[in-house]
Design a protein around this motif. Structure first.
Motif, PDB file in Angstrom:
ATOM      1  N   HIS A  48      -0.819  -6.626 -16.248  1.00 45.40           N
ATOM      2  CA  HIS A  48      -0.543  -7.111 -14.900  1.00 45.40           C
ATOM      3  C   HIS A  48      -0.149  -5.994 -13.944  1.00 45.40           C
ATOM      4  N   ALA A  49      -0.666  -4.798 -14.134  1.00 44.00           N
ATOM      5  CA  ALA A  49      -0.341  -3.694 -13.231  1.00 44.00           C
ATOM      6  C   ALA A  49      -1.088  -3.883 -11.917  1.00 44.00           C
ATOM      7  N   SER A  50      -0.339  -3.986 -10.847  1.00 47.79           N
ATOM      8  CA  SER A  50      -0.927  -4.112  -9.521  1.00 47.79           C
ATOM      9  C   SER A  50       0.087  -3.593  -8.513  1.00 47.79           C
ATOM     10  N   ALA A  51      -0.335  -3.538  -7.268  1.00 42.65           N
ATOM     11  CA  ALA A  51       0.571  -3.083  -6.227  1.00 42.65           C
ATOM     12  C   ALA A  51       1.756  -4.035  -6.073  1.00 42.65           C
ATOM     13  N   GLU A  57       8.789   3.059  -4.876  1.00 41.04           N
ATOM     14  CA  GLU A  57       8.458   4.461  -4.601  1.00 41.04           C
ATOM     15  C   GLU A  57       6.944   4.667  -4.593  1.00 41.04           C
ATOM     16  N   TRP A  58       6.246   4.022  -5.548  1.00 37.70           N
ATOM     17  CA  TRP A  58       4.790   4.153  -5.621  1.00 37.70           C
ATOM     18  C   TRP A  58       4.140   3.529  -4.393  1.00 37.70           C
ATOM     19  N   ARG A  59       4.630   2.351  -3.981  1.00 36.70           N
ATOM     20  CA  ARG A  59       4.068   1.699  -2.801  1.00 36.70           C
ATOM     21  C   ARG A  59       4.300   2.527  -1.544  1.00 36.70           C
ATOM     22  N   GLN A  60       5.475   3.161  -1.457  1.00 36.11           N
ATOM     23  CA  GLN A  60       5.746   4.001  -0.287  1.00 36.11           C
ATOM     24  C   GLN A  60       4.834   5.227  -0.292  1.00 36.11           C
ATOM     25  N   ASP A  63       1.350   4.038   0.700  1.00 40.55           N
ATOM     26  CA  ASP A  63       1.252   3.703   2.117  1.00 40.55           C
ATOM     27  C   ASP A  63       1.253   4.944   3.002  1.00 40.55           C
ATOM     28  N   LEU A  64       2.103   5.912   2.681  1.00 39.71           N
ATOM     29  CA  LEU A  64       2.127   7.154   3.463  1.00 39.71           C
ATOM     30  C   LEU A  64       0.793   7.878   3.369  1.00 39.71           C
ATOM     31  N   TYR A  65       0.237   7.949   2.151  1.00 36.88           N
ATOM     32  CA  TYR A  65      -1.047   8.622   1.933  1.00 36.88           C
ATOM     33  C   TYR A  65      -2.173   7.904   2.678  1.00 36.88           C
ATOM     34  N   LEU A  89       0.525  14.697   0.553  1.00 37.87           N
ATOM     35  CA  LEU A  89       0.685  13.252   0.376  1.00 37.87           C
ATOM     36  C   LEU A  89      -0.114  12.754  -0.829  1.00 37.87           C
ATOM     37  N   ARG A  90      -1.306  13.295  -1.040  1.00 39.71           N
ATOM     38  CA  ARG A  90      -2.115  12.890  -2.199  1.00 39.71           C
ATOM     39  C   ARG A  90      -1.436  13.319  -3.500  1.00 39.71           C
TER      40      ARG A  90
END
Length: 102
Positions: A48-51, A57-60, A63-65, A89-90
């Motif tokens: 069930h890995a998803s956003a 931290e991963w979502r931020q 989103d920044l990238y 950012l990448r």
């Protein structure tokens, strides 16, 4: 008179062949998968890995990238071309874990 009939008027008539087509009596080779290939998932560590289940931290970082590469004319993600800020950012996005370690 239609356009199609006008084009067909200039074509020679089709003549049916009097000889039967040759039939190859040898069986055709068949492609068979010799051994099943098992591919392991590369990034997904749980079913069930998803956003929605990712760490904040991963979502931020994502989103920044994404917000940067959508407006930056120097960055082109499909070829891996980034400006200095886009490259940072990448790298931050790639280095941030999607799931918290338990």
């Amino acid at each position: 008179m239609s356009l199609l009939s006008g084009l067909l008027d200039h074509m020679p008539p089709a003549i049916a062949s009097t000889t039967a087509p040759k039939i190859n009596s040898r069986p055709r080779p068949r492609l068979v998968l010799a051994s099943p290939v098992e591919r392991t998932p590369r990034l997904i560590t749980s079913p069930h890995a998803s956003a929605a289940t990712a760490t904040p931290e991963w979502r931020q970082a994502r989103d920044l990238y994404l917000n940067h590469i959508m407006v930056c004319r120097s960055c082109y993600a499909p070829t891996g071309r980034y400006c200095t800020a886009g490259a940072h950012l990448r790298a931050s996005y790639d280095a941030t874990p999607m799931e918290a370690h338990q």
